[in-house]
Design an enzyme around this catalytic site. Structure first.
Site, PDB file in Angstrom:
ATOM      1  N   TYR A 169       0.800  -1.233   0.000  1.00 12.03           N
ATOM      2  CA  TYR A 169       0.000   0.000   0.000  1.00 12.03           C
ATOM      3  C   TYR A 169       0.834   1.286   0.000  1.00 12.03           C
ATOM      4  CZ  TYR A 169      -4.316   2.621   0.533  1.00 12.03           C
ATOM      5  OH  TYR A 169      -5.391   3.451   0.300  1.00 12.03           O
ATOM      6  N   GLY A 170       0.468   2.207  -0.834  1.00  8.81           N
ATOM      7  CA  GLY A 170       0.939   3.600  -0.789  1.00  8.81           C
ATOM      8  C   GLY A 170       2.410   3.768  -0.483  1.00  8.81           C
ATOM      9  N   GLY A 171       2.674   4.641   0.452  1.00  3.00           N
ATOM     10  CA  GLY A 171       4.041   4.989   0.808  1.00  3.00           C
ATOM     11  C   GLY A 171       4.889   3.817   1.283  1.00  3.00           C
ATOM     12  N   LYS A 176       7.480   8.434  -0.281  1.00  4.17           N
ATOM     13  CA  LYS A 176       7.974   8.829   1.045  1.00  4.17           C
ATOM     14  C   LYS A 176       9.361   8.256   1.333  1.00  4.17           C
ATOM     15  CE  LYS A 176       4.577  11.348   1.380  1.00  4.17           C
ATOM     16  NZ  LYS A 176       3.322  11.405   2.026  1.00  4.17           N
ATOM     17  N   HIS A 235       8.032  17.739   2.734  1.00  7.84           N
ATOM     18  CA  HIS A 235       6.653  17.255   2.590  1.00  7.84           C
ATOM     19  C   HIS A 235       5.768  18.467   2.317  1.00  7.84           C
ATOM     20  CE1 HIS A 235       3.149  14.746   4.530  1.00  7.84           C
ATOM     21  NE2 HIS A 235       3.183  14.594   3.224  1.00  7.84           N
ATOM     22  N   ALA A 251      -2.918  14.100   5.295  1.00 10.44           N
ATOM     23  CA  ALA A 251      -4.372  14.270   5.382  1.00 10.44           C
ATOM     24  C   ALA A 251      -4.785  15.569   6.086  1.00 10.44           C
ATOM     25  CB  ALA A 251      -5.033  13.063   6.041  1.00 10.44           C
ATOM     26  N   ASP A 278       2.379  17.186  -2.808  1.00 11.98           N
ATOM     27  CA  ASP A 278       2.845  16.411  -1.642  1.00 11.98           C
ATOM     28  C   ASP A 278       4.319  16.629  -1.288  1.00 11.98           C
ATOM     29  OD1 ASP A 278       1.954  14.510   0.364  1.00 11.98           O
ATOM     30  OD2 ASP A 278       3.242  13.034  -0.584  1.00 11.98           O
ATOM     31  N   ARG A 297      -7.582   6.027  -1.649  1.00 12.38           N
ATOM     32  CA  ARG A 297      -6.825   6.984  -2.471  1.00 12.38           C
ATOM     33  C   ARG A 297      -7.093   6.803  -3.955  1.00 12.38           C
ATOM     34  NH1 ARG A 297      -2.802  10.480   0.439  1.00 12.38           N
ATOM     35  NH2 ARG A 297      -3.028   9.783   2.586  1.00 12.38           N
ATOM     36  N   ARG A 349      -3.820  20.513  11.790  1.00 15.03           N
ATOM     37  CA  ARG A 349      -5.174  20.613  12.351  1.00 15.03           C
ATOM     38  C   ARG A 349      -5.077  21.009  13.811  1.00 15.03           C
ATOM     39  NH1 ARG A 349      -9.202  17.354   9.550  1.00 15.03           N
ATOM     40  NH2 ARG A 349      -8.222  16.658   7.635  1.00 15.03           N
TER      41      ARG A 349
HETATM   42  P1  GTP Z   1      -1.595  13.388   2.235  1.00 14.99           P
HETATM   43  O1  GTP Z   1      -1.836  12.948   0.828  1.00 14.99           O
HETATM   44  O2  GTP Z   1      -1.901  12.328   3.233  1.00 14.99           O
HETATM   45  O3  GTP Z   1      -0.226  13.963   2.451  1.00 14.99           O
HETATM   46  O4  GTP Z   1      -2.739  14.485   2.580  1.00 14.99           O
HETATM   47  P2  GTP Z   1      -2.994  16.014   2.175  1.00 14.99           P
HETATM   48  O5  GTP Z   1      -2.232  16.920   3.071  1.00 14.99           O
HETATM   49  O6  GTP Z   1      -2.816  16.206   0.708  1.00 14.99           O
HETATM   50  O7  GTP Z   1      -4.550  16.219   2.552  1.00 14.99           O
HETATM   51  P3  GTP Z   1      -5.843  16.441   1.633  1.00 14.99           P
HETATM   52  O8  GTP Z   1      -5.777  17.701   0.823  1.00 14.99           O
HETATM   53  O9  GTP Z   1      -6.110  15.182   0.906  1.00 14.99           O
HETATM   54  O10 GTP Z   1      -6.982  16.679   2.742  1.00 14.99           O
HETATM   55  C1  GTP Z   1      -7.312  15.706   3.681  1.00 14.99           C
HETATM   56  C2  GTP Z   1      -8.609  16.026   4.342  1.00 14.99           C
HETATM   57  O11 GTP Z   1      -8.631  17.365   4.864  1.00 14.99           O
HETATM   58  C3  GTP Z   1      -9.799  15.903   3.405  1.00 14.99           C
HETATM   59  O12 GTP Z   1     -10.802  15.167   4.057  1.00 14.99           O
HETATM   60  C4  GTP Z   1     -10.241  17.325   3.192  1.00 14.99           C
HETATM   61  O13 GTP Z   1     -11.624  17.375   2.976  1.00 14.99           O
HETATM   62  C5  GTP Z   1      -9.820  18.041   4.482  1.00 14.99           C
HETATM   63  N1  GTP Z   1      -9.510  19.472   4.220  1.00 14.99           N
HETATM   64  C6  GTP Z   1      -8.646  19.940   3.270  1.00 14.99           C
HETATM   65  N2  GTP Z   1      -8.613  21.299   3.268  1.00 14.99           N
HETATM   66  C7  GTP Z   1      -9.465  21.703   4.239  1.00 14.99           C
HETATM   67  C8  GTP Z   1      -9.856  23.009   4.733  1.00 14.99           C
HETATM   68  O14 GTP Z   1      -9.419  24.058   4.270  1.00 14.99           O
HETATM   69  N3  GTP Z   1     -10.755  23.025   5.769  1.00 14.99           N
HETATM   70  C9  GTP Z   1     -11.257  21.876   6.311  1.00 14.99           C
HETATM   71  N4  GTP Z   1     -12.126  21.989   7.314  1.00 14.99           N
HETATM   72  N5  GTP Z   1     -10.920  20.636   5.861  1.00 14.99           N
HETATM   73  C10 GTP Z   1     -10.032  20.546   4.849  1.00 14.99           C
HETATM   74  C1  SPV Z   2       0.902  10.645   3.370  1.00 13.81           C
HETATM   75  O1  SPV Z   2       0.563   9.827   4.223  1.00 13.81           O
HETATM   76  O2  SPV Z   2       1.436  11.748   3.678  1.00 13.81           O
HETATM   77  C2  SPV Z   2       0.669  10.367   1.942  1.00 13.81           C
HETATM   78  C3  SPV Z   2       0.188   9.016   1.561  1.00 13.81           C
HETATM   79  O3  SPV Z   2       0.909  11.221   1.105  1.00 13.81           O
HETATM   80  S1  SPV Z   2       1.459   7.843   1.423  1.00 13.81           S
HETATM   81  O4  SPV Z   2       2.012   7.890   0.078  1.00 13.81           O
HETATM   82  O5  SPV Z   2       0.858   6.513   1.669  1.00 13.81           O
HETATM   83  O6  SPV Z   2       2.508   8.119   2.376  1.00 13.81           O
HETATM   84 MN    MN Z   3       1.725  13.182   2.084  1.00 12.45          MN
END
Ligand code: GTP
Ligand code: SPV
Ligand code: MN
Length: 595
Positions: free
Chosen positions: A209-211, A218, A238, A261, A285, A377, A408
């Site tokens: 899976y993934g990373g 990663k 990152h 996330a 990313d 994903r 967050r």
């Molecule tokens: P990785 O791929 O794991 O590195 O994640 P990422 O940082 O790219 O996160 P991504 O943009 O996929 O967002 C993850 C979650 O955060 C999703 O469920 C979005 O809906 C939520 N999210 C993103 N931006 C916002 C925002 O501005 N406000 C809120 N409340 N939620 C957000």
């Molecule tokens: C993260 O977890 O920050 C990701 C997904 O971007 S993975 O490629 O599985 O690490």
């Molecule tokens: Mn990431």
């Protein structure tokens, strides 16, 4: 395919160890890709999605034990334990290699060993690097074809040159005549994701899976690359990269580091709600950055695709991501609708009756179980993003004007604050914290410190990593050309509800950052840094937003920050004498400001 002696010898060595039925060198062609996908459909590992609704796209369900990165099975095997630092799992390299070699022995029996030459970054860019992944997973091959530049063209550029060797096996050999399962992998206690920083090697076993398995991401582009970056004086982060154009047509690039996330993909593809502004995506990313001859920092996206979180991605929240995965996409652990399309929580439509969940059951709303795994994903080619930046493949990279850090934080941290200096900005990065998400397995709920969003991704001692950032700032030919540093928080809550609407509305904050980089915009000094004057973030057209709410979004509460200082002290204590004096100094300044 190659005359590279190191590569040929390395492949032969691993063939002896893993004993695959055959060895296959990936050329990266369309025919090869289609053949592998067809084979996976025939074996039942994949479902071809409806060609009319989701052309060229495929659906996978993983094993329920193999759904995200496994941080407690991830190791930095430096010669000295101290060099891995307090934030990484460490194991002795010789012992780890001996243990894993036992596991690799015969691990590819009944399978094909695929050789994937790949480039992280535009082929030939002086910021890019080449790796070669050995894997026994066709799923990994088709994903790597989207996520990296892959195949014969990479071998041509590699020539007799050096590469990062990446070994991967799902750890599930087949006995003669044994029927394969849909998602082969090893049980959790046999999964190992290991890195050898001194020799720039990656060994991964047991997960598909993934990373854990797409080793360019990663493992290479962050853990090993962070080590290379420290050795060679650059940055592997990152971070998303976006281009921001104001109504006058002026353009600046910014990067942002948020933990997994926490909104990188969303911010990278944002559609501004404020008139006249434009956001274009370079990467969602990872960023690799080097100083250019003009003294500015230039960034490339080492990847070629998006491995994005599906749940809660919708035409409402992130249309550019939805359009990126409209075709030629691999979906993993989302729902499968009866008409052969995908569905997930928050996609913006009702779940069609008869939808199959990621656990391969017919969805039953009464069960309380979701359709998609929270870390489901999509793997989509970056060029399919309607907002992809015209310079996203520029080998020279794009010049960076600002760094954003964030996570967050339901309390304490205002919507945005700005560093007083590079050193203060490094302090901000070092104290990033976030509520835990679904991107990794087995983490305790609550706020965890995730410095620079690199906690699970730094390939060496985190204290030394802070020192590297400080050193880089000092090495800049012209400090005025360094990116400005900001800390943002889209996730502040009041009575359990987000105070800030987020998503496209974050363009309001980006516009403010743009102006600050131009020496404009109004900022007020506070105990934690510069915070916008209440009326300097444009709020016209923002429903339900008034001055008193904006004050809450931007508030710096001294009592909350005193609690935060105690947590920062606890966090800093982990780094012992590797904590740079400059950061202790910044913490002392914060404490003095709060006294
Ligand atoms: P990785 O791929 O794991 O590195 O994640 P990422 O940082 O790219 O996160 P991504 O943009 O996929 O967002 C993850 C979650 O955060 C999703 O469920 C979005 O809906 C939520 N999210 C993103 N931006 C916002 C925002 O501005 N406000 C809120 N409340 N939620 C957000
Ligand atoms: C993260 O977890 O920050 C990701 C997904 O971007 S993975 O490629 O599985 O690490
Ligand atoms: Mn990431």
């Amino acid at each position: 395919m190659t005359k590279n002696q190191k590569l040929i010898q390395w492949v032969n060595e691993w063939k002896e160890i893993c004993q695959p039925d055959s060895v296959y060198w990936c050329d990266g062609s369309e025919e090869e890709n289609q053949r592998l996908l067809d084979e996976m459909v025939a074996s039942g590992a994949a479902v071809k999605l409806n060609e009319k609704l989701r052309p060229g796209s495929y659906y996978f369900q993983s094993d329920p034990s193999d759904v995200a990165r496994v941080e407690d099975r991830t190791f930095i095997c430096s010669a000295k334990k101290e060099d891995a630092g307090p934030t990484n799992n460490w194991a002795d390299p010789a012992e780890m290699k001996a243990k894993m070699l036992e596991m690799y022995k015969g691990c590819m029996k009944g399978r094909t060993m695929y050789i994937i030459p790949f480039s992280m970054g535009p082929i030939g860019s002086n910021i890019a690097h080449i790796g070669v992944e050995i894997t026994d997973s066709a799923y990994v091959v088709v994903n790597m074809r989207i996520m990296t530049r892959m195949g014969k063209k990479v071998l041509d550029v590699l020539g007799e040159g050096d590469f990062v060797p990446c070994v991967h096996s799902v750890g599930a050999p087949l006995a003669p005549g044994q029927q394969d399962v849909k998602w082969p992998c090893a049980p959790i206690e046999k999964k190992y994701i290991t890195h050898f920083p001194e020799t720039h090697e990656i060994w991964s076993f047991g997960s598909g899976y993934g990373g854990n398995a797409l080793l360019g991401k990663k493992c290479f582009a962050l853990r090993i690359a962070s080590v290379m970056a420290k050795e060679q004086g650059w940055l592997a982060e990152h971070m998303l990269i976006l281009g921001l154009t104001n109504p006058r047509g002026e353009k600046k690039y910014v990067t942002a580091a948020f933990p997994s996330a926490c909104g990188k993909t969303n911010l990278a593809m944002l559609i501004p709600t404020i008139p006249g502004w434009k956001v274009e995506c370079v990467g969602d990313d990872i960023a690799w950055m080097k100083f250019g001859a003009d003294g500015r920092l230039y960034a490339i996206n080492p990847e070629a695709g998006f491995f994005g979180v599906a749940p809660f991605t919708s035409m409402e929240t992130n249309p550019n991501a939805m359009l990126s995965c409209r075709a030629n996409t691999i979906f993993t652990n989302v729902g499968l609708t009866p008409d052969g399309d995908v569905w997930w929580e928050g996609i913006g439509t009702e779940c069609p009756e008869g939808t199959i969940t990621w656990k391969n059951k017919v969805y039953d709303p009464a069960s309380g179980e979701p359709v998609a795994h929270p870390n489901a994903r999509f793997t989509a080619p970056a060029y399919q993003c309607p907002a992809i930046d015209s310079d996203w493949e520029n080998p020279a990279g794009v010049p960076i004007s600002a760094f954003l850090f964030g996570g967050r934080r339901p309390s304490t941290v205002p919507l945005i604050h700005e560093a007083r200096s590079w050193q203060h900005g490094v302090f901000m990065g070092s104290i990033v914290g976030s509520e835990v998400t679904a991107a990794a397995i087995g983490l305790k709920a609550g706020v965890r410190r995730d410095p620079f969003a690199m906690l699970p991704f730094c390939g060496y001692h985190m204290g030394d990593y802070f020192a590297h950032w400080l050193k880089l700032g000092k090495a800049a030919k012209d400090a005025a050309k360094l990116p400005k540093i900001f800390y943002v928080n889209w996730f502040r809550k009041d009575n359990g509800k987000f105070l800030w609407p987020g998503y496209g509305e974050n363009s309001r904050v980006l516009a403010y950052i743009f102006d600050r980089c131009n020496g404009q915009g109004e900022a007020v000094e506070t105990v934690i840094g510069k915070v916008p004057a209440v009326n300097s973030i444009p709020t016209e057209g923002l429903e339900g937003m008034d001055t008193s709410k904006m004050e809450k979004v931007l508030a710096v509460n001294k009592e909350e920050w005193k609690d935060e200082v105690a947590l920062i002290e606890e966090h800093y204590a982990r780094f012992g004498n590797h904590l740079p004096a400059e950061l202790s100094e910044e913490l002392a300044i914060l404490k003095k400001n709060l006294a």
